[in-house]
Design a protein around this motif. Structure first.
Motif, PDB file in Angstrom:
ATOM      1  N   THR A  28      31.732   3.389 -14.453  1.00  0.00           N
ATOM      2  CA  THR A  28      32.214   4.266 -13.385  1.00  0.00           C
ATOM      3  C   THR A  28      31.174   5.322 -13.009  1.00  0.00           C
ATOM      4  O   THR A  28      30.966   5.621 -11.823  1.00  0.00           O
ATOM      5  CB  THR A  28      33.529   4.942 -13.804  1.00  0.00           C
ATOM      6  OG1 THR A  28      34.496   3.946 -14.100  1.00  0.00           O
ATOM      7  CG2 THR A  28      34.059   5.836 -12.690  1.00  0.00           C
TER       8      THR A  28
ATOM      9  N   HIS B 273      29.405   6.062  -9.355  1.00  0.00           N
ATOM     10  CA  HIS B 273      29.401   7.367  -8.721  1.00  0.00           C
ATOM     11  C   HIS B 273      27.985   7.758  -8.299  1.00  0.00           C
ATOM     12  O   HIS B 273      27.770   8.290  -7.200  1.00  0.00           O
ATOM     13  CB  HIS B 273      29.977   8.412  -9.672  1.00  0.00           C
ATOM     14  CG  HIS B 273      30.007   9.802  -9.111  1.00  0.00           C
ATOM     15  ND1 HIS B 273      30.692  10.125  -7.965  1.00  0.00           N
ATOM     16  CD2 HIS B 273      29.410  10.943  -9.542  1.00  0.00           C
ATOM     17  CE1 HIS B 273      30.514  11.420  -7.701  1.00  0.00           C
ATOM     18  NE2 HIS B 273      29.750  11.933  -8.641  1.00  0.00           N
TER      19      HIS B 273
ATOM     20  N   GLU C 220      27.042   5.727  -5.156  1.00  0.00           N
ATOM     21  CA  GLU C 220      27.706   6.229  -3.956  1.00  0.00           C
ATOM     22  C   GLU C 220      27.116   7.571  -3.526  1.00  0.00           C
ATOM     23  O   GLU C 220      27.015   7.859  -2.328  1.00  0.00           O
ATOM     24  CB  GLU C 220      29.206   6.338  -4.206  1.00  0.00           C
ATOM     25  CG  GLU C 220      29.876   4.981  -4.378  1.00  0.00           C
ATOM     26  CD  GLU C 220      31.364   5.075  -4.629  1.00  0.00           C
ATOM     27  OE1 GLU C 220      32.111   4.214  -4.157  1.00  0.00           O
ATOM     28  OE2 GLU C 220      31.783   6.035  -5.325  1.00  0.00           O
ATOM     29  N   LYS C 221      26.709   8.380  -4.487  1.00  0.00           N
ATOM     30  CA  LYS C 221      26.084   9.660  -4.153  1.00  0.00           C
ATOM     31  C   LYS C 221      24.755   9.432  -3.439  1.00  0.00           C
ATOM     32  O   LYS C 221      24.427  10.108  -2.456  1.00  0.00           O
ATOM     33  CB  LYS C 221      25.870  10.481  -5.428  1.00  0.00           C
ATOM     34  CG  LYS C 221      25.257  11.844  -5.189  1.00  0.00           C
ATOM     35  CD  LYS C 221      25.116  12.615  -6.503  1.00  0.00           C
ATOM     36  CE  LYS C 221      24.479  13.986  -6.269  1.00  0.00           C
ATOM     37  NZ  LYS C 221      24.311  14.719  -7.560  1.00  0.00           N
TER      38      LYS C 221
ATOM     39  N   LYS D 118      25.518   8.024   0.016  1.00  0.00           N
ATOM     40  CA  LYS D 118      26.347   8.925   0.820  1.00  0.00           C
ATOM     41  C   LYS D 118      27.522   8.201   1.473  1.00  0.00           C
ATOM     42  O   LYS D 118      27.897   8.477   2.624  1.00  0.00           O
ATOM     43  CB  LYS D 118      25.499   9.652   1.873  1.00  0.00           C
ATOM     44  CG  LYS D 118      24.430  10.562   1.286  1.00  0.00           C
ATOM     45  CD  LYS D 118      23.638  11.262   2.381  1.00  0.00           C
ATOM     46  CE  LYS D 118      22.651  12.266   1.812  1.00  0.00           C
ATOM     47  NZ  LYS D 118      21.654  11.668   0.909  1.00  0.00           N
ATOM     48  N   ILE D 119      28.075   7.259   0.732  1.00  0.00           N
ATOM     49  CA  ILE D 119      29.274   6.555   1.189  1.00  0.00           C
ATOM     50  C   ILE D 119      30.193   6.338  -0.014  1.00  0.00           C
ATOM     51  O   ILE D 119      29.770   6.502  -1.163  1.00  0.00           O
ATOM     52  CB  ILE D 119      28.956   5.176   1.803  1.00  0.00           C
ATOM     53  CG1 ILE D 119      28.384   4.235   0.727  1.00  0.00           C
ATOM     54  CG2 ILE D 119      28.047   5.285   3.004  1.00  0.00           C
ATOM     55  CD1 ILE D 119      28.340   2.785   1.156  1.00  0.00           C
ATOM     56  N   GLU D 120      31.436   6.004   0.263  1.00  0.00           N
ATOM     57  CA  GLU D 120      32.340   5.524  -0.769  1.00  0.00           C
ATOM     58  C   GLU D 120      32.543   4.040  -0.525  1.00  0.00           C
ATOM     59  O   GLU D 120      33.061   3.639   0.512  1.00  0.00           O
ATOM     60  CB  GLU D 120      33.680   6.264  -0.724  1.00  0.00           C
ATOM     61  CG  GLU D 120      34.622   5.849  -1.838  1.00  0.00           C
ATOM     62  CD  GLU D 120      35.904   6.664  -1.840  1.00  0.00           C
ATOM     63  OE1 GLU D 120      36.935   6.156  -1.347  1.00  0.00           O
ATOM     64  OE2 GLU D 120      35.863   7.810  -2.335  1.00  0.00           O
TER      65      GLU D 120
ATOM     66  N   ARG E 118      40.487   2.736  -8.087  1.00  0.00           N
ATOM     67  CA  ARG E 118      39.330   3.584  -8.382  1.00  0.00           C
ATOM     68  C   ARG E 118      39.722   4.597  -9.447  1.00  0.00           C
ATOM     69  O   ARG E 118      40.651   5.387  -9.248  1.00  0.00           O
ATOM     70  CB  ARG E 118      38.884   4.303  -7.115  1.00  0.00           C
ATOM     71  CG  ARG E 118      37.619   5.136  -7.291  1.00  0.00           C
ATOM     72  CD  ARG E 118      37.238   5.816  -5.995  1.00  0.00           C
ATOM     73  NE  ARG E 118      36.834   4.844  -4.987  1.00  0.00           N
ATOM     74  CZ  ARG E 118      35.606   4.355  -4.868  1.00  0.00           C
ATOM     75  NH1 ARG E 118      34.666   4.735  -5.721  1.00  0.00           N
ATOM     76  NH2 ARG E 118      35.321   3.490  -3.913  1.00  0.00           N
TER      77      ARG E 118
ATOM     78  N   ALA F 100      35.868   9.003 -11.644  1.00  0.00           N
ATOM     79  CA  ALA F 100      34.740   8.972 -10.718  1.00  0.00           C
ATOM     80  C   ALA F 100      34.716  10.187  -9.818  1.00  0.00           C
ATOM     81  O   ALA F 100      33.813  10.361  -9.017  1.00  0.00           O
ATOM     82  CB  ALA F 100      34.799   7.703  -9.865  1.00  0.00           C
TER      83      ALA F 100
ATOM     84  N   LYS G 241      36.980  10.877  -7.534  1.00  0.00           N
ATOM     85  CA  LYS G 241      37.486  10.535  -6.224  1.00  0.00           C
ATOM     86  C   LYS G 241      38.934  10.088  -6.373  1.00  0.00           C
ATOM     87  O   LYS G 241      39.343   9.616  -7.425  1.00  0.00           O
ATOM     88  CB  LYS G 241      36.657   9.403  -5.602  1.00  0.00           C
ATOM     89  CG  LYS G 241      35.173   9.741  -5.528  1.00  0.00           C
ATOM     90  CD  LYS G 241      34.398   8.576  -4.947  1.00  0.00           C
ATOM     91  CE  LYS G 241      32.902   8.823  -5.034  1.00  0.00           C
ATOM     92  NZ  LYS G 241      32.476   9.982  -4.292  1.00  0.00           N
TER      93      LYS G 241
ATOM     94  N   GLN H  41      41.941  -0.084   1.574  1.00  0.00           N
ATOM     95  CA  GLN H  41      40.925   0.743   2.214  1.00  0.00           C
ATOM     96  C   GLN H  41      40.136  -0.074   3.217  1.00  0.00           C
ATOM     97  O   GLN H  41      39.881  -1.249   3.037  1.00  0.00           O
ATOM     98  CB  GLN H  41      39.966   1.306   1.157  1.00  0.00           C
ATOM     99  CG  GLN H  41      40.630   2.313   0.226  1.00  0.00           C
ATOM    100  CD  GLN H  41      39.582   3.033  -0.585  1.00  0.00           C
ATOM    101  OE1 GLN H  41      38.488   3.274  -0.102  1.00  0.00           O
ATOM    102  NE2 GLN H  41      39.918   3.372  -1.796  1.00  0.00           N
TER     103      GLN H  41
ATOM    104  N   ARG I 266      33.443  -1.188   4.800  1.00  0.00           N
ATOM    105  CA  ARG I 266      32.396  -0.283   5.253  1.00  0.00           C
ATOM    106  C   ARG I 266      31.979  -0.510   6.696  1.00  0.00           C
ATOM    107  O   ARG I 266      31.697   0.424   7.426  1.00  0.00           O
ATOM    108  CB  ARG I 266      31.174  -0.434   4.347  1.00  0.00           C
ATOM    109  CG  ARG I 266      30.043   0.484   4.746  1.00  0.00           C
ATOM    110  CD  ARG I 266      28.897   0.399   3.753  1.00  0.00           C
ATOM    111  NE  ARG I 266      27.807   1.231   4.206  1.00  0.00           N
ATOM    112  CZ  ARG I 266      26.799   0.778   4.927  1.00  0.00           C
ATOM    113  NH1 ARG I 266      26.747  -0.477   5.277  1.00  0.00           N
ATOM    114  NH2 ARG I 266      25.833   1.594   5.307  1.00  0.00           N
TER     115      ARG I 266
END
Length: 419
Positions: A354, A358, A361-362, A365-367, A375, A379, A381, A388, A391
């Motif tokens: 996890t 993270h 994704e950092k 700059k997306i999830e 999830r 994490a 979030k 969901q 993307r």
């Protein structure tokens, strides 16, 4: 509309580009080629699969064709450094195709192959030397190559060279190069060390950037599936079984893990091969060739392959293990959605991974949309699930390849095997 004839290349070279099957330059090529032809140092930033090889290769060949004469014994006129054998071979193949019919010589030196044969090749001299840093230093120590006349230096995938510790090798190589020289540095990501590298080796560089560092190609559809580590083998087999003709690249974290995973897939009837550091260069080349031709449809690899596979037909990338270096995720999924095609990247995330997710994704700059599972709150979030939106803004009800539905519902159309 921009085409290669408007970039300032020699007519013979634009004709070679056309013969090679390229019609329109990519954004990185459109921006970088005129600047490189003008002699500027280049700092190029673009995700994998955007045409960086031609962005530095075409102006390099153009400059060399303008110079009279042939290289003398053991002399190299230009140098391209890349971090892996696969990438060196890929670059060499591309440049040889463009230089076909000219007087230019392209030589390749990598580890895992006969150094005596490479010494014999370099004895003739070469216009373009494409090399991995370690083997080049071996040849320098044997005085088999003279870099004093190198006037063009290219560092391709320089961020991975930093990751692999090649900065020390570069410090040994650089003082032996000729001056003045043009230096072009290309990378898909821009860590802090890269800024330091550019300041050390580039002079007043022109920065060319066609996507923010850490951004994936636009046509890659991403999803992450949360599950226990013990359930990963079954999920992978489920993913592969839904599109048996598709070329699928599966990434494992370790050499042992990649080999074990490949053998398990073969035992289950999947057409699989593997490449990693314990394989000889010949074994790796044969596996990639079979994958490119569609004779092998699943290739299990460690990150040694993340920068060296340029196969437009790769439909899926599966991150069986998440990488410990976040940048490597970008490079891995960059093996699909190449040459304007669409592709899908599927990540399998166990609870102990996890934190790695993270970090990825950092960086990006997306999830990453959740394909299945929930999830973890750890994490940082909110929990999420299948509903969901994906993307690329697709229909939330459309099933990605790794979804847990019946084979009939949500089954993706078959993709054609790569030619």
């Amino acid at each position: 509309m921009t085409d290669f004839t408007t970039l300032g290349l020699a007519p013979a070279l634009t004709a070679a580009v056309t013969r090679a099957g390229f019609s329109q330059p990519t954004p990185i090529q459109t921006q970088a080629i005129p600047l490189a032809l003008a002699g500027h140092d280049i700092l190029g930033l673009a995700q994998t699969g955007t045409g960086k090889t031609l962005a530095f290769g075409l102006p390099l060949i153009d400059h060399l064709l303008a110079k009279a004469g042939k290289p003398t014994p053991r002399i190299a006129r230009s140098l391209i450094l890349a971090p892996t054998r696969e990438l060196v071979n890929q670059i060499s193949d591309s440049l040889r195709a463009l230089a076909e019919g000219t007087r230019l010589r392209v030589a390749t030196v990598v580890g895992g192959q006969s150094i005596n044969r490479q010494i014999a090749t370099l004895e003739r001299g070469t216009d373009i030397l494409v090399a991995t840093p370690g083997r080049l230093i071996d040849l320098m120590d044997r005085r088999a190559v003279d870099l004093g006349q190198v006037r063009h230096l290219v560092l391709d995938e320089a961020d991975q060279m930093l990751d692999l510790g090649f900065i020390h090798a570069l410090r040994r190589i650089a003082p032996n190069l000729g001056k003045p020289r043009q230096t072009m540095l290309f990378s898909a990501t821009m860590p802090k060390q890269m800024e330091e590298l550019s300041r050390a080796y580039l002079t007043d560089p022109r920065r060319v950037q066609v996507a923010p560092p850490g951004k994936a190609a636009d046509k890659v559809t991403q999803s992450v599936h949360f599950l226990d580590k013990a359930h990963k083998p079954a999920r992978l087999r489920e993913i592969l079984s839904r599109d048996l003709d598709a070329l699928t690249l599966v990434f494992a974290r370790t050499k042992h893990g990649a080999e074990k995973l490949m053998k398990g897939l073969v035992a289950d009837g999947h057409n699989a091969a593997s490449i990693h550091g314990n394989k000889s260069q010949g074994q790796r080349d044969r596996a990639i060739k079979a994958f490119r031709e569609g004779k092998v449809t699943t290739l299990v690899a460690t990150d040694v392959a993340a920068r060296g596979i340029d196969i437009p037909g790769v439909a899926y990338v599966v991150n069986y293990d998440l990488p410990e270096v976040p940048d490597n995720y970008v490079h891995r999924i960059g093996r699909t959605a190449r040459a304007g095609r669409e592709g899908e990247a599927i990540a399998l995330c166990a609870p102990e991974e996890t934190d790695l997710l993270h970090q990825i994704e950092k960086l990006m700059k997306i999830e990453i949309p959740v394909g299945s599972g929930s999830r973890p709150a750890a994490a940082g979030k909110p929990a999420g699930g299948v509903g969901q939106q994906r993307r690329r803004g697709g229909n939330p009800g459309q099933q990605p390849r790794g979804e847990t539905t019946s084979p009939q519902k949500g089954r993706r159309p078959r993709r054609r095997r790569a030619a």
